[in-house]
Design a protein around this motif. Sequence first.
Motif, PDB file in Angstrom:
ATOM      1  N   ALA A 255      -3.044 -17.050  79.636  1.00 52.93           N
ATOM      2  CA  ALA A 255      -2.496 -17.298  78.306  1.00 52.93           C
ATOM      3  C   ALA A 255      -1.745 -16.071  77.782  1.00 52.93           C
ATOM      4  CB  ALA A 255      -3.600 -17.691  77.340  1.00 52.93           C
ATOM      5  N   ASN A 256      -2.393 -14.898  77.846  1.00 47.33           N
ATOM      6  CA  ASN A 256      -1.821 -13.659  77.324  1.00 47.33           C
ATOM      7  C   ASN A 256      -1.201 -13.855  75.952  1.00 47.33           C
ATOM      8  OD1 ASN A 256      -2.574 -11.891  79.400  1.00 47.33           O
ATOM      9  ND2 ASN A 256      -0.965 -12.749  80.683  1.00 47.33           N
ATOM     10  N   ALA A 257      -1.989 -14.394  75.028  1.00 47.97           N
ATOM     11  CA  ALA A 257      -1.535 -14.678  73.669  1.00 47.97           C
ATOM     12  C   ALA A 257      -2.256 -13.781  72.679  1.00 47.97           C
ATOM     13  CB  ALA A 257      -1.798 -16.141  73.330  1.00 47.97           C
TER      14      ALA A 257
ATOM     15  N   LEU B 220      -6.701 -10.202  72.458  1.00 50.04           N
ATOM     16  CA  LEU B 220      -5.739 -10.813  73.368  1.00 50.04           C
ATOM     17  C   LEU B 220      -6.469 -11.960  74.057  1.00 50.04           C
ATOM     18  CD1 LEU B 220      -2.907 -10.599  74.673  1.00 50.04           C
ATOM     19  CD2 LEU B 220      -3.941  -9.148  76.402  1.00 50.04           C
ATOM     20  N   ILE B 221      -5.912 -13.161  73.969  1.00 51.54           N
ATOM     21  CA  ILE B 221      -6.496 -14.311  74.655  1.00 51.54           C
ATOM     22  C   ILE B 221      -5.963 -14.244  76.083  1.00 51.54           C
ATOM     23  CG2 ILE B 221      -6.716 -16.823  74.704  1.00 51.54           C
ATOM     24  CD1 ILE B 221      -5.992 -16.730  71.655  1.00 51.54           C
ATOM     25  N   LEU B 222      -6.811 -13.815  77.019  1.00 56.18           N
ATOM     26  CA  LEU B 222      -6.375 -13.579  78.396  1.00 56.18           C
ATOM     27  C   LEU B 222      -6.142 -14.866  79.158  1.00 56.18           C
ATOM     28  CD1 LEU B 222      -8.733 -10.608  79.281  1.00 56.18           C
ATOM     29  CD2 LEU B 222      -6.300 -10.512  78.707  1.00 56.18           C
ATOM     30  N   ASP B 223      -7.108 -15.782  79.090  1.00 53.15           N
ATOM     31  CA  ASP B 223      -6.929 -17.066  79.751  1.00 53.15           C
ATOM     32  C   ASP B 223      -7.732 -18.136  79.044  1.00 53.15           C
ATOM     33  OD1 ASP B 223      -9.540 -16.591  80.864  1.00 53.15           O
ATOM     34  OD2 ASP B 223      -8.618 -15.636  82.584  1.00 53.15           O
ATOM     35  N   LEU B 224      -7.340 -19.375  79.302  1.00 50.97           N
ATOM     36  CA  LEU B 224      -7.929 -20.529  78.629  1.00 50.97           C
ATOM     37  C   LEU B 224      -8.322 -21.601  79.628  1.00 50.97           C
ATOM     38  CD1 LEU B 224      -5.259 -21.002  75.830  1.00 50.97           C
ATOM     39  CD2 LEU B 224      -7.611 -20.296  75.465  1.00 50.97           C
ATOM     40  N   SER B 225      -9.312 -22.377  79.260  1.00 56.35           N
ATOM     41  CA  SER B 225      -9.643 -23.604  79.979  1.00 56.35           C
ATOM     42  C   SER B 225      -9.942 -24.646  78.915  1.00 56.35           C
ATOM     43  CB  SER B 225     -10.856 -23.398  80.899  1.00 56.35           C
ATOM     44  OG  SER B 225     -12.035 -23.322  80.144  1.00 56.35           O
ATOM     45  N   THR B 226     -10.225 -25.856  79.330  1.00 54.81           N
ATOM     46  CA  THR B 226     -10.540 -26.893  78.341  1.00 54.81           C
ATOM     47  C   THR B 226     -11.888 -26.648  77.670  1.00 54.81           C
ATOM     48  OG1 THR B 226     -11.480 -28.293  80.057  1.00 54.81           O
ATOM     49  CG2 THR B 226      -9.159 -28.661  79.484  1.00 54.81           C
ATOM     50  N   THR B 227     -12.733 -25.820  78.285  1.00 56.82           N
ATOM     51  CA  THR B 227     -14.058 -25.578  77.715  1.00 56.82           C
ATOM     52  C   THR B 227     -14.248 -24.192  77.125  1.00 56.82           C
ATOM     53  OG1 THR B 227     -14.894 -24.922  79.881  1.00 56.82           O
ATOM     54  CG2 THR B 227     -15.157 -27.233  79.260  1.00 56.82           C
ATOM     55  N   GLY B 228     -13.293 -23.265  77.318  1.00 61.45           N
ATOM     56  CA  GLY B 228     -13.500 -21.926  76.796  1.00 61.45           C
ATOM     57  C   GLY B 228     -12.312 -21.017  76.971  1.00 61.45           C
ATOM     58  N   ALA B 229     -12.586 -19.722  76.772  1.00 60.58           N
ATOM     59  CA  ALA B 229     -11.521 -18.717  76.870  1.00 60.58           C
ATOM     60  C   ALA B 229     -12.133 -17.357  77.199  1.00 60.58           C
ATOM     61  CB  ALA B 229     -10.756 -18.619  75.561  1.00 60.58           C
ATOM     62  N   ARG B 230     -11.289 -16.484  77.728  1.00 57.62           N
ATOM     63  CA  ARG B 230     -11.678 -15.094  77.962  1.00 57.62           C
ATOM     64  C   ARG B 230     -10.812 -14.232  77.055  1.00 57.62           C
ATOM     65  NH1 ARG B 230     -10.400 -11.038  82.386  1.00 57.62           N
ATOM     66  NH2 ARG B 230      -8.804 -12.562  82.951  1.00 57.62           N
ATOM     67  N   LEU B 231     -11.454 -13.342  76.312  1.00 58.21           N
ATOM     68  CA  LEU B 231     -10.778 -12.519  75.321  1.00 58.21           C
ATOM     69  C   LEU B 231     -10.909 -11.042  75.655  1.00 58.21           C
ATOM     70  CD1 LEU B 231     -12.399 -14.168  72.163  1.00 58.21           C
ATOM     71  CD2 LEU B 231     -10.293 -14.872  73.308  1.00 58.21           C
ATOM     72  N   ARG B 232      -9.889 -10.276  75.312  1.00 57.76           N
ATOM     73  CA  ARG B 232      -9.996  -8.810  75.325  1.00 57.76           C
ATOM     74  C   ARG B 232      -9.912  -8.373  73.872  1.00 57.76           C
ATOM     75  NH1 ARG B 232      -6.333  -6.703  79.124  1.00 57.76           N
ATOM     76  NH2 ARG B 232      -8.024  -7.042  80.601  1.00 57.76           N
ATOM     77  N   LEU B 233     -11.012  -7.776  73.410  1.00 59.80           N
ATOM     78  CA  LEU B 233     -11.122  -7.389  72.009  1.00 59.80           C
ATOM     79  C   LEU B 233     -10.426  -6.066  71.735  1.00 59.80           C
ATOM     80  CD1 LEU B 233     -14.862  -8.345  71.621  1.00 59.80           C
ATOM     81  CD2 LEU B 233     -12.869  -9.716  71.023  1.00 59.80           C
ATOM     82  N   ASP B 234      -9.976  -5.912  70.505  1.00 57.23           N
ATOM     83  CA  ASP B 234      -9.288  -4.699  70.078  1.00 57.23           C
ATOM     84  C   ASP B 234     -10.246  -3.513  70.027  1.00 57.23           C
ATOM     85  OD1 ASP B 234      -6.913  -3.432  69.200  1.00 57.23           O
ATOM     86  OD2 ASP B 234      -7.637  -3.510  67.130  1.00 57.23           O
TER      87      ASP B 234
END
Length: 109
Positions: free
Chosen positions: A15-17, A31-45
């Motif tokens: 995603a990189n959003a 930063l929203i690194l990647d997405l799926s229909t059930t969740g997401a992986r985030l990099r926090l500030d």
Amino acid sequence: MNRPDDRRLEPRSPANARGLVVAPGLEMACLILDLSTTGARLRLDRNLSLPGRVVIVDIAQATAVEAEVVWRKGQEAGVKRLGAAASLRGLVPSRLAAARDALMRSGGR
């Protein structure tokens, strides 16, 4: 690409959003690194503690989704979606008012 040790139920897509993590008393860029229909992986500030439930705001899409924090490793976190993404444009449910306000402060429309 799924690895044999990959325990995810759904495949992720990059995603990189730009995003925000919003909870009572917390508003943090991520930063929203990647997405799926059930969740997401985030990099926090910042490396701060997160509550169990948060709202993830996608700034570019002007959407918010309620989520449960399921893992944390350094400045990265994995969240499980608790429902469908809701638009933050126009009228929003009261439970997402703080997310809409955070979106406006971040420059989102």
